[in-house]
Write a protein that holds these residues in place. Sequence first.
Motif, PDB file in Angstrom:
ATOM      1  N   SER A   1       0.831  -1.206   0.000  1.00  0.00           N
ATOM      2  CA  SER A   1       0.000   0.000   0.000  1.00  0.00           C
ATOM      3  C   SER A   1       0.862   1.251   0.000  1.00  0.00           C
ATOM      4  N   THR A   2       0.349   2.299  -0.626  1.00  0.00           N
ATOM      5  CA  THR A   2       1.064   3.563  -0.740  1.00  0.00           C
ATOM      6  C   THR A   2       0.131   4.703  -0.368  1.00  0.00           C
ATOM      7  N   VAL A   3       0.658   5.668   0.394  1.00  0.00           N
ATOM      8  CA  VAL A   3      -0.149   6.811   0.813  1.00  0.00           C
ATOM      9  C   VAL A   3       0.317   8.051   0.066  1.00  0.00           C
ATOM     10  N   ILE A   4      -0.613   8.702  -0.616  1.00  0.00           N
ATOM     11  CA  ILE A   4      -0.325   9.933  -1.354  1.00  0.00           C
ATOM     12  C   ILE A   4      -1.322  10.997  -0.914  1.00  0.00           C
ATOM     13  N   GLY A   5      -0.817  12.089  -0.366  1.00  0.00           N
ATOM     14  CA  GLY A   5      -1.700  13.175   0.047  1.00  0.00           C
ATOM     15  C   GLY A   5      -2.772  12.751   1.026  1.00  0.00           C
ATOM     16  N   GLY A   6      -2.431  11.814   1.912  1.00  0.00           N
ATOM     17  CA  GLY A   6      -3.391  11.349   2.908  1.00  0.00           C
ATOM     18  C   GLY A   6      -4.323  10.264   2.401  1.00  0.00           C
TER      19      GLY A   6
ATOM     20  N   PHE B   1      -3.539   3.952  -1.100  1.00  0.00           N
ATOM     21  CA  PHE B   1      -3.813   3.154  -2.295  1.00  0.00           C
ATOM     22  C   PHE B   1      -3.327   1.727  -2.058  1.00  0.00           C
ATOM     23  N   GLU B   2      -4.038   0.770  -2.630  1.00  0.00           N
ATOM     24  CA  GLU B   2      -3.723  -0.637  -2.386  1.00  0.00           C
ATOM     25  C   GLU B   2      -2.403  -1.073  -3.013  1.00  0.00           C
ATOM     26  N   SER B   3      -1.907  -0.295  -3.954  1.00  0.00           N
ATOM     27  CA  SER B   3      -0.625  -0.630  -4.584  1.00  0.00           C
ATOM     28  C   SER B   3       0.042   0.636  -5.107  1.00  0.00           C
ATOM     29  N   ALA B   4       1.343   0.522  -5.367  1.00  0.00           N
ATOM     30  CA  ALA B   4       2.081   1.654  -5.929  1.00  0.00           C
ATOM     31  C   ALA B   4       1.570   1.978  -7.327  1.00  0.00           C
ATOM     32  N   GLY B   5       1.094   0.952  -8.025  1.00  0.00           N
ATOM     33  CA  GLY B   5       0.563   1.160  -9.370  1.00  0.00           C
ATOM     34  C   GLY B   5      -0.665   2.055  -9.358  1.00  0.00           C
TER      35      GLY B   5
ATOM     36  N   SER C   1       2.782  11.494 -17.242  1.00  0.00           N
ATOM     37  CA  SER C   1       2.734  10.086 -17.631  1.00  0.00           C
ATOM     38  C   SER C   1       2.840   9.181 -16.401  1.00  0.00           C
ATOM     39  N   ILE C   2       2.448   7.923 -16.566  1.00  0.00           N
ATOM     40  CA  ILE C   2       2.556   6.951 -15.481  1.00  0.00           C
ATOM     41  C   ILE C   2       4.019   6.791 -15.066  1.00  0.00           C
TER      42      ILE C   2
ATOM     43  N   TYR D   1      -3.076   7.632  -9.923  1.00  0.00           N
ATOM     44  CA  TYR D   1      -3.685   8.814  -9.309  1.00  0.00           C
ATOM     45  C   TYR D   1      -2.809  10.050  -9.520  1.00  0.00           C
ATOM     46  N   VAL D   2      -1.512   9.900  -9.268  1.00  0.00           N
ATOM     47  CA  VAL D   2      -0.585  11.022  -9.438  1.00  0.00           C
ATOM     48  C   VAL D   2      -0.535  11.462 -10.896  1.00  0.00           C
ATOM     49  N   ALA D   3      -0.523  10.497 -11.800  1.00  0.00           N
ATOM     50  CA  ALA D   3      -0.476  10.816 -13.231  1.00  0.00           C
ATOM     51  C   ALA D   3      -1.721  11.590 -13.657  1.00  0.00           C
TER      52      ALA D   3
END
Length: 209
Positions: free
Chosen positions: A61-66, A69-73, A86-87, A78-80
């Motif tokens: 799991s990865t946390v972005i902006g609070g 997400f279940e995976s880095a993918g 790009s991804i 989301y970031v893209a």
Amino acid sequence: MHAAIREYGADQFSVEEIDKGTTKKDLEAKERKWIKKLNTLIPNGYNISTGGVSGGSNKKSTVIGGIRFESAGKAAEYVAETRKISIAAAKRRILKGRIDVKTPAKPGESLVKTRTYKVWSRILHGVLNKKSREYIPEISIYEQWRQFENFYRDVGEPIDPKIAFSRLDKEKGFFPDNCVWMTKSEASKINAEYMKKTGKFKRKSRENA
């Protein structure tokens, strides 16, 4: 590494097998060992981590902006989408911990983009890599300058983009008392005098004639 290959050309790099492993765990341990032994972490090389983490399903799991997400993918998607990139670019930002470009670079990370780093990289290729088009036979480099931090400390970053880093005596190597930043015209004059002295200028002229 891909960015460096695009910038300097594929012919400036070579692939060499330096070790083998029998298991994933063994390979990861050896990756950490060689990155440390060869000192290839940025800014000395192109590794951005100490190694030992291989690819796979990438379900951590990865946390972005609070948001978790279940995976880095999924995080990269989301970031893209939110940053309109790009991804691949999103994955690089997540890996470096710099989701937004306004986030300050980590110490040493921005040095690889400096002109001094590019000069240092070309010098190393010219001295150490016989396959490089920059290779200069029988020319050596100051031992401490094999580490970018030492080179940067000694020569600094040029303020004027129109100056060049050059050897004062072309028959000697890259050493502190033989290398300085100078104007391009001064560097060209030194090159011309060296070619005239060694006869390389005449040979080159005949070849171009």
